[in-house]
Design a protein around this motif. Structure first.
Motif, PDB file in Angstrom:
ATOM      1  N   LEU A  83       0.912  -1.170  -0.046  1.00 35.29           N
ATOM      2  CA  LEU A  83       0.183  -0.085  -0.099  1.00 35.29           C
ATOM      3  C   LEU A  83       0.785   1.180   0.046  1.00 35.29           C
ATOM      4  N   THR A  84       1.904   1.355   0.924  1.00 36.24           N
ATOM      5  CA  THR A  84       2.516   2.461   0.881  1.00 36.24           C
ATOM      6  C   THR A  84       3.365   2.633  -0.537  1.00 36.24           C
ATOM      7  N   GLN A  85       4.059   1.747  -1.210  1.00 37.75           N
ATOM      8  CA  GLN A  85       4.532   1.891  -2.199  1.00 37.75           C
ATOM      9  C   GLN A  85       3.661   2.158  -3.371  1.00 37.75           C
ATOM     10  N   ALA A  86       2.523   1.685  -3.410  1.00 37.57           N
ATOM     11  CA  ALA A  86       1.598   2.133  -4.485  1.00 37.57           C
ATOM     12  C   ALA A  86       1.118   3.429  -4.191  1.00 37.57           C
ATOM     13  N   LEU A  87       0.926   4.196  -2.775  1.00 35.11           N
ATOM     14  CA  LEU A  87       0.544   5.242  -2.639  1.00 35.11           C
ATOM     15  C   LEU A  87       1.897   6.230  -3.321  1.00 35.11           C
ATOM     16  N   ARG A  88       2.832   5.917  -3.171  1.00 31.08           N
ATOM     17  CA  ARG A  88       3.954   6.620  -3.603  1.00 31.08           C
ATOM     18  C   ARG A  88       3.898   7.008  -5.089  1.00 31.08           C
ATOM     19  N   GLU A  89       3.438   5.799  -5.846  1.00 26.51           N
ATOM     20  CA  GLU A  89       3.327   6.016  -7.229  1.00 26.51           C
ATOM     21  C   GLU A  89       2.182   6.762  -7.756  1.00 26.51           C
ATOM     22  N   PHE A  90       0.982   6.787  -7.050  1.00 34.02           N
ATOM     23  CA  PHE A  90      -0.125   7.540  -7.418  1.00 34.02           C
ATOM     24  C   PHE A  90       0.264   9.142  -7.051  1.00 34.02           C
ATOM     25  N   GLU A  91       0.925   9.421  -6.020  1.00 36.62           N
ATOM     26  CA  GLU A  91       1.255  10.827  -6.004  1.00 36.62           C
ATOM     27  C   GLU A  91       2.129  11.253  -6.831  1.00 36.62           C
ATOM     28  N   ARG A  92       2.988  10.439  -7.268  1.00 37.22           N
ATOM     29  CA  ARG A  92       4.023  10.766  -8.522  1.00 37.22           C
ATOM     30  C   ARG A  92       3.144  10.978  -9.644  1.00 37.22           C
ATOM     31  N   ALA A  93       2.132  10.203  -9.940  1.00 34.69           N
ATOM     32  CA  ALA A  93       1.281  10.648 -11.008  1.00 34.69           C
ATOM     33  C   ALA A  93       0.679  12.028 -11.004  1.00 34.69           C
ATOM     34  N   LEU A  94       0.071  12.144  -9.678  1.00 33.24           N
ATOM     35  CA  LEU A  94      -0.700  13.542  -9.362  1.00 33.24           C
ATOM     36  C   LEU A  94       0.147  14.767  -9.286  1.00 33.24           C
ATOM     37  N   ARG A  95       1.670  14.422  -9.362  1.00 36.07           N
ATOM     38  CA  ARG A  95       2.591  15.617  -9.610  1.00 36.07           C
ATOM     39  C   ARG A  95       2.853  15.848 -10.908  1.00 36.07           C
ATOM     40  N   GLU A  96       2.560  14.780 -11.917  1.00 36.42           N
ATOM     41  CA  GLU A  96       2.507  15.159 -13.425  1.00 36.42           C
ATOM     42  C   GLU A  96       1.364  15.827 -13.500  1.00 36.42           C
ATOM     43  N   VAL A  97       0.230  15.251 -13.061  1.00 36.07           N
ATOM     44  CA  VAL A  97      -1.223  15.808 -13.672  1.00 36.07           C
ATOM     45  C   VAL A  97      -1.973  15.970 -12.465  1.00 36.07           C
ATOM     46  N   PRO A  98      -1.992  17.205 -11.790  1.00 43.68           N
ATOM     47  CA  PRO A  98      -2.404  17.377 -10.347  1.00 43.68           C
ATOM     48  C   PRO A  98      -3.654  16.824 -10.189  1.00 43.68           C
ATOM     49  N   GLU A  99      -4.611  16.996 -10.975  1.00 40.09           N
ATOM     50  CA  GLU A  99      -6.082  16.623 -10.847  1.00 40.09           C
ATOM     51  C   GLU A  99      -6.512  15.479 -11.641  1.00 40.09           C
ATOM     52  N   HIS A 100      -5.670  14.299 -12.090  1.00 39.10           N
ATOM     53  CA  HIS A 100      -5.835  13.124 -12.684  1.00 39.10           C
ATOM     54  C   HIS A 100      -6.938  12.467 -12.113  1.00 39.10           C
ATOM     55  N   PRO A 101      -8.040  12.078 -12.546  1.00 38.30           N
ATOM     56  CA  PRO A 101      -9.219  11.783 -11.930  1.00 38.30           C
ATOM     57  C   PRO A 101      -8.970  10.029 -11.538  1.00 38.30           C
ATOM     58  N   ARG A 102      -8.149   9.323 -12.190  1.00 32.50           N
ATOM     59  CA  ARG A 102      -7.912   8.003 -11.807  1.00 32.50           C
ATOM     60  C   ARG A 102      -6.919   8.120 -10.546  1.00 32.50           C
ATOM     61  N   ALA A 103      -5.875   8.680 -10.760  1.00 33.42           N
ATOM     62  CA  ALA A 103      -5.011   8.660  -9.831  1.00 33.42           C
ATOM     63  C   ALA A 103      -5.497   9.173  -8.450  1.00 33.42           C
ATOM     64  N   THR A 104      -6.326  10.290  -8.508  1.00 34.01           N
ATOM     65  CA  THR A 104      -7.150  10.871  -7.574  1.00 34.01           C
ATOM     66  C   THR A 104      -7.917   9.911  -6.657  1.00 34.01           C
ATOM     67  N   GLU A 105      -8.651   8.974  -7.275  1.00 36.07           N
ATOM     68  CA  GLU A 105      -9.571   8.035  -6.770  1.00 36.07           C
ATOM     69  C   GLU A 105      -8.575   7.100  -6.197  1.00 36.07           C
ATOM     70  N   LEU A 106      -7.709   6.472  -6.872  1.00 36.53           N
ATOM     71  CA  LEU A 106      -6.739   5.369  -6.228  1.00 36.53           C
ATOM     72  C   LEU A 106      -6.090   6.064  -5.249  1.00 36.53           C
ATOM     73  N   ARG A 107      -5.631   7.190  -5.067  1.00 38.65           N
ATOM     74  CA  ARG A 107      -4.927   7.743  -3.927  1.00 38.65           C
ATOM     75  C   ARG A 107      -5.712   7.765  -2.748  1.00 38.65           C
ATOM     76  N   LYS A 108      -6.994   8.132  -2.845  1.00 39.46           N
ATOM     77  CA  LYS A 108      -8.150   8.307  -1.891  1.00 39.46           C
ATOM     78  C   LYS A 108      -8.093   6.819  -1.294  1.00 39.46           C
ATOM     79  N   GLU A 109      -8.525   5.935  -2.425  1.00 44.33           N
ATOM     80  CA  GLU A 109      -8.844   4.606  -1.791  1.00 44.33           C
ATOM     81  C   GLU A 109      -7.556   3.916  -0.953  1.00 44.33           C
ATOM     82  N   VAL A 110      -6.461   4.147  -1.537  1.00 50.94           N
ATOM     83  CA  VAL A 110      -5.217   3.439  -0.867  1.00 50.94           C
ATOM     84  C   VAL A 110      -4.936   4.198   0.508  1.00 50.94           C
ATOM     85  N   VAL A 111      -5.337   5.532   0.578  1.00 56.32           N
ATOM     86  CA  VAL A 111      -4.911   6.215   1.804  1.00 56.32           C
ATOM     87  C   VAL A 111      -6.118   5.747   3.008  1.00 56.32           C
TER      88      VAL A 111
END
Length: 222
Positions: A83-111
Motif C-alpha cells: 500500500l505505501t509503495q502504491a501510494l507513492r506511485e499515485f502521488e508521483r502521477a498526481l505531481r505530473e497531472v495534479p487533478e488526474h481523476p484515476r490517480a486521485t481516486e486510487l490515492r483516496k482509496e489506498v490512503v
C-alpha cells in the motif's frame, strides 16, 4: 527591400522549415528573433502563440503518459497489497497531472486502506492494554485519514486509560490541532481544540485558534 525586411523574411522561412521538420522550439526561437527586430509584429506574434500552444500540448501529453505509467505501476503494487509503495506511485502521477481523476481516486482509496490497517494494529494493542503503542498507531491512522471515527474514539480512550492529566491531554490536543490546521483538516483541528479547551479553559491560544478555524470552515462551506 531593406536588410531588416530580408532578415525577417529569412527568419520566417527558417521557422517554417523547422515546423515542417517537427522542430518547434527552434521555430519559436526564430519568432523571438523576429520580435526582437520588429516588436509586436502581428504575424510573428500569432506564429509564436501557435507554436507555444503546440509545445504546451506536447508537454501535457508527455505528462499524461508519465502519469499513466505511474498509475499502472501503482495498481500493480496495490494488487500485491504493497500500500505505501502504491501510494507513492499515485502521488508521483498526481505531481505530473495534479487533478488526474484515476490517480486521485486510487490515492483516496489506498490512503483509506492504509489508515484502516494502521487502526487495526492499534486496536489489537488497545485490547491487550498496550495503550502507548496503540496511541501511536491511532495517530498514524489519523495522519492518513483525519476523519477516521474509530481511530478518533479509541485514541481518546487510550489516552484516558494511560492516565494523562487533563492539562497534559489538553496540551497534546492543542499540538495535534495545530498540525491538523496546518494540513487544512479544519474539522479535525476544531474537534481537537474544542476538547482541549474543555479540558483546560486556560488555554487562551487554543480558544483563539478555535474561533479562527470555525470562521474559516464556515467560509469554506459557503
Amino acid at each position: 527591400k531593406g536588410r531588416l525586411e530580408e532578415l525577417v523574411e529569412s527568419l520566417f522561412a527558417r521557422a517554417a522549415s523547422y515546423v515542417k521538420g517537427g522542430n518547434l522550439e527552434p521555430a519559436r526561437d526564430a519568432m523571438n528573433q523576429v520580435l526582437e527586430l520588429r516588436p509586436g509584429h502581428p504575424e510573428a506574434v500569432r506564429f509564436k502563440e501557435a507554436l507555444e500552444k503546440k509545445l504546451a500540448d506536447i508537454e501535457d501529453a508527455k505528462r499524461e503518459q508519465r502519469a499513466l505509467r505511474f498509475i499502472q505501476e501503482g495498481e500493480k503494487l496495490y494488487k500485491d497489497n504493497q500500500l505505501t509503495q502504491a501510494l507513492r506511485e499515485f502521488e508521483r502521477a498526481l505531481r505530473e497531472v495534479p487533478e488526474h481523476p484515476r490517480a486521485t481516486e486510487l490515492r483516496k482509496e489506498v490512503v483509506g486502506r492504509i489508515a484502516d490497517r494502521q487502526f487495526a494494529l492499534g486496536e489489537a494493542k488497545f485490547e491487550r492494554g498496550n495503550y502507548q503503542d496503540a496511541i501511536e498507531d491511532f495517530e498514524r491512522a489519523l495522519e492518513y485519514n483525519p476523519r477516521h471515527g474509530q481511530a478518533i474514539n479509541l485514541l481518546s480512550q487510550a489516552r484516558r486509560r494511560l492516565g494523562e492529566s487533563k492539562a497534559a491531554r489538553a496540551r497534546r490536543l492543542h499540538a495535534e490541532a495545530v498540525k491538523a490546521y496546518a494540513q487544512g483538516a479544519l474539522e479535525q483541528a476544531i474537534a481537537a481544540w474544542e476538547e482541549a479547551v474543555s479540558l483546560d479553559p486556560r488555554l487562551e491560544e487554543a480558544k483563539v485558534n478555535l474561533d479562527r478555524a470555525k470562521q474559516e470552515l464556515k467560509a469554506r462551506n459557503r
